[in-house]
Structure formats: structure tokens, C-alpha cells
Enzyme design. Structure first.
Site, PDB file in Angstrom:
ATOM      1  N   ASP A 166      13.803  -6.692   6.326  1.00 16.35           N
ATOM      2  CA  ASP A 166      14.753  -7.491   5.548  1.00 16.35           C
ATOM      3  C   ASP A 166      16.182  -6.993   5.742  1.00 16.35           C
ATOM      4  OD1 ASP A 166      12.356  -8.480   4.686  1.00 16.35           O
ATOM      5  OD2 ASP A 166      12.467  -7.596   2.682  1.00 16.35           O
ATOM      6  N   THR A 225       3.734  -6.180   8.708  1.00 17.28           N
ATOM      7  CA  THR A 225       3.599  -5.499   9.998  1.00 17.28           C
ATOM      8  C   THR A 225       4.723  -4.475  10.205  1.00 17.28           C
ATOM      9  OG1 THR A 225       4.808  -7.335  10.967  1.00 17.28           O
ATOM     10  CG2 THR A 225       2.426  -7.370  11.244  1.00 17.28           C
ATOM     11  N   GLY A 249      10.918 -14.146  -2.487  1.00 12.60           N
ATOM     12  CA  GLY A 249      10.475 -13.813  -1.132  1.00 12.60           C
ATOM     13  C   GLY A 249      11.518 -14.163  -0.080  1.00 12.60           C
TER      14      GLY A 249
HETATM   15  C1  GLA Z   1       8.955  -7.134   1.884  1.00 11.04           C
HETATM   16  C2  GLA Z   1       9.470  -5.836   2.507  1.00 11.04           C
HETATM   17  C3  GLA Z   1       9.483  -5.929   4.038  1.00 11.04           C
HETATM   18  C4  GLA Z   1       8.154  -6.432   4.581  1.00 11.04           C
HETATM   19  C5  GLA Z   1       7.690  -7.677   3.831  1.00 11.04           C
HETATM   20  C6  GLA Z   1       6.309  -8.130   4.247  1.00 11.04           C
HETATM   21  O1  GLA Z   1       9.840  -8.174   2.110  1.00 11.04           O
HETATM   22  O2  GLA Z   1      10.773  -5.544   2.057  1.00 11.04           O
HETATM   23  O3  GLA Z   1       9.825  -4.675   4.577  1.00 11.04           O
HETATM   24  O4  GLA Z   1       7.177  -5.416   4.561  1.00 11.04           O
HETATM   25  O5  GLA Z   1       7.682  -7.462   2.427  1.00 11.04           O
HETATM   26  O6  GLA Z   1       6.330  -8.552   5.577  1.00 11.04           O
END
Ligand code: GLA
Length: 333
Positions: A144, A16, A100
């Protein structure tokens, strides 16, 4: 000089951020530490987690071709910062890489604090986001880097990725957050991630910004795949607000149900989950004491995040909401 930058787990609100939507990540007590000294005219960093040395002049021109590959994150930051002096140091990490939990944003922010003098959280995050675009070639959003740079202890951050304002959401002590790895390393996600972004752009060219889009107009989008992508984003933005309200009101059953819905939406509409992740989420959701579970972050492997009663037996990391990246023995100035 000693720098620590946390990783992050996203409680809800995935895919998002790059359409200016809402996210609810939390910085975690696993992260990246850099110890070293400024001086000279080269950046030289060794890592306990990766092979080879990130070794480059302070004037980096092409960060995307740095070798070894992990040093592209360092090179991206150095290229953005254009520091006046070098840095020699060691990186140690307690974060699983490519799981992740934002090992890349954690590394970027740690390097930026070690090598440069930018201390404003928003400017630091934007700089590191550009560094990721340039170094790793992943057109990531701001979630992030911003939570790593701006987090507040004991809280998650509800970030409005359009205005770039945020507010802390307290994580109460009577609920616990875990991350569990599905056993599948997250693959090279650059192109699949960029494809999802392109689908969102296609939807926005018809219905306008997804953040404000009316769900009825989204349902009438002609292209079936674009319609599902947009449906995920619009419904996920709503879930972020509902989840924040549920957590703040102590309604963990509702919060857990929203996580389950979020996972389904990422699996079926946005198609960024994997069979292993789906099976893991199902297994975790069935454990007594678990309120809800979902994949977290970009997807395509990596971790699930779990909301549970403290003390629940879960074969992963118990994560505590921690403060933003910090420097001690700061040589800046
Ligand atoms: C990665 C990207 C973020 C975000 C997530 C999905 O972590 O770095 O900016 O888009 O994927 O929510």
C-alpha cells in the site's frame, strides 16, 4: 503547503506482499489532501473525516497510545520522521475509510510529505510501513505505502515485494476499473491479519520461501490449514503475472477469469472474505459487461474491485489510475 496522496485499489495479488511475493496495485484518484504550514514544535492536524485533533509534540515516544485513535497513524509517521519543526494543518479525504482502499497508507504518506523531507519513493514507503507497524500495530506488508509513494499515471505497478523493484503496467483506455463497497465496514483486522502471517511463516519453515516454493511440496504440507494458506500464496503469485500479461495483451476475459480465481482462493484457502463480500462479487460478476470481480486488500469487509467495459452500470466508484503522492508549495530544504 499542499499535499495529495492517493488511495489504492489492488487489482490482484492479495496477502502475498509480506512473504516477498508479487502484487499489482494501482493508485486511484480518491485520496487524502493536507493543507497547512510548517513551524513551531507541535504537530496539529484536524480532519474532515474523523473526530478530534491529532495534536502531539514533534518528539513522539509512544505512537500506539495516541488519542484519538486515528491520530496513531500520524503519530507513527512523526515518531519515524523525528521532524525538526512542527506543522499545523487540515486533512480532507475523498476516500472511504476502512474500505480496503488504503485510507491509512494514504494518510501516512500525506503526513510524511507534509511534515518531513523524505522524497525518495522507496524510503518514504518503508518509513510509512514502519509507522503503521508502530502506530496502528498492524504488521502490514509494503504494497500500500509503496504504490501510494511510487505510482505512475495511467498505470498499475507490478511490485516484486522481495527485491522491492517494480514496473508499470499500463491500464488501457478500453477497460474500466470500479470499486464497490459491500456495506460492511472492515473490522479491526490486526489479529486476524497477524494470524495469516503466522500461518505463512509456519509454511515457510517447512517448504522455504513461498515465493519460490514448488506447488507439489506445498500440497504435501501436513497441516491442512497451513497447506491452504500456502496454496493461496503460491497460486496468487502466478495469477499476478498472468493477469499483467492478459491486461497488457488486451485479453480482458482472461484477466477477469483470474480475478474470479483469486477471489475463490482468498475465500476458501486464505479465509479473509466475508459472506457479504462473496455475495457482492457474485452479483457483480453476473452484470453484462463485467469481466471479473474480487475482494481487494486485506478483506474482512470493505470493497470488491471490478474489471468491466467502460460505461457499465455499476453502483460504486469508477477509479482512474493516478500518479503517486505529490507536494506543491514545498517548504522542504
Ligand atoms: C493490507 C496490507 C497490505 C497487504 C494487504 C493484503 O492492505 O496493508 O500490506 O498485505 O492487506 O494484500
Amino acid at each position: 503547503m499542499h499535499v495529495f496522496a492517493p488511495g489504492r485499489v489492488n487489482l490482484i495479488g492479495d496477502h502475498t506482499d509480506y512473504t516477498g511475493g508479487f502484487v499489482l496495485p494501482m493508485a486511484i484518484d480518491l485520496g487524502t489532501t493536507i493543507r497547512g504550514e510548517r513551524g513551531g514544535d507541535r504537530i496539529e492536524l484536524r480532519s474532515d473525516a474523523c473526530e478530534g485533533v491529532a495534536d502531539m509534540p514533534i518528539a513522539v515516544s509512544d505512537p500506539a497510545s495516541a488519542i484519538p485513535e486515528w491520530s496513531r497513524y500520524v503519530a507513527g509517521v512523526v515518531a519515524e520522521l523525528q521532524p525538526r519543526q512542527g506543522f499545523v494543518g487540515e486533512i480532507t479525504s475523498t476516500l472511504p475509510l476502512g474500505a480496503g482502499l488504503s485510507s491509512s497508507a494514504s494518510l501516512e504518506v500525506a503526513v510524511a510529505l507534509a511534515v518531513g523531507d523524505e522524497r525518495d519513493p522507496l524510503r518514504l514507503a518503508l518509513l510509512c510501513q514502519r509507522a503503521e507497524h508502530r502506530g496502528a500495530g498492524v504488521p502490514c506488508g509494503i504494497m500500500d505505502q509503496l504504490v501510494v509513494a511510487a505510482a505512475i499515471e495511467d498505470h498499475a505497478l507490478l511490485i516484486d515485494c522481495s527485491s522491492l523493484e517494480w514496473r508499470p503496467v499500463r491500464i488501457p483506455d478500453d477497460v474500466a476499473i470500479y470499486a464497490v463497497h459491500c456495506g460492511e465496514e472492515r473490522g479491526l483486522i490486526g489479529s486476524a491479519y497477524a494470524d495469516r502471517r503466522a500461518d505463512c511463516v509456519a509454511a515457510e519453515s517447512v517448504v522455504g520461501p513461498l515465493r519460490d516454493a514448488d506447488i507439489d511440496r506445498v500440497e504435501r504440507l501436513a497441516d491442512e490449514r497451513v497447506r491452504r494458506r500456502a496454496h493461496h500464496v503460491v497460486s496468487e503469485n502466478d495469477r499476478v503475472h498472468s493477469f499483467a500479461t492478459a491486461i497488457e495483451g488486451g485479453d480482458y476475459v482472461r484477466a477477469g477469469a483470474l480475478m474470479t480465481e483469486s477471489h475463490r482462493s482468498l475465500r476458501d484457502d486464505f479465509e479473509v472474505s466475508t459472506t457479504r463480500l462473496d455475495q457482492l462479487v457474485e452479483r457483480l460478476s453476473a452484470i453484462p459487461g463485467v469481466f471479473g470481480a474480487r475482494m481487494t486488500g486485506a478483506g474482512f469487509g470493505g470493497c470488491a474491485v471490478v474489471l468491466a467495459v467502460p460505461g457499465t452500470e455499476i453502483d460504486g466508484w469508477r477509479l482512474r489510475p493516478t500518479a503517486a503522492a505529490r507536494v506543491s508549495g514545498d517548504a522542504a530544504g
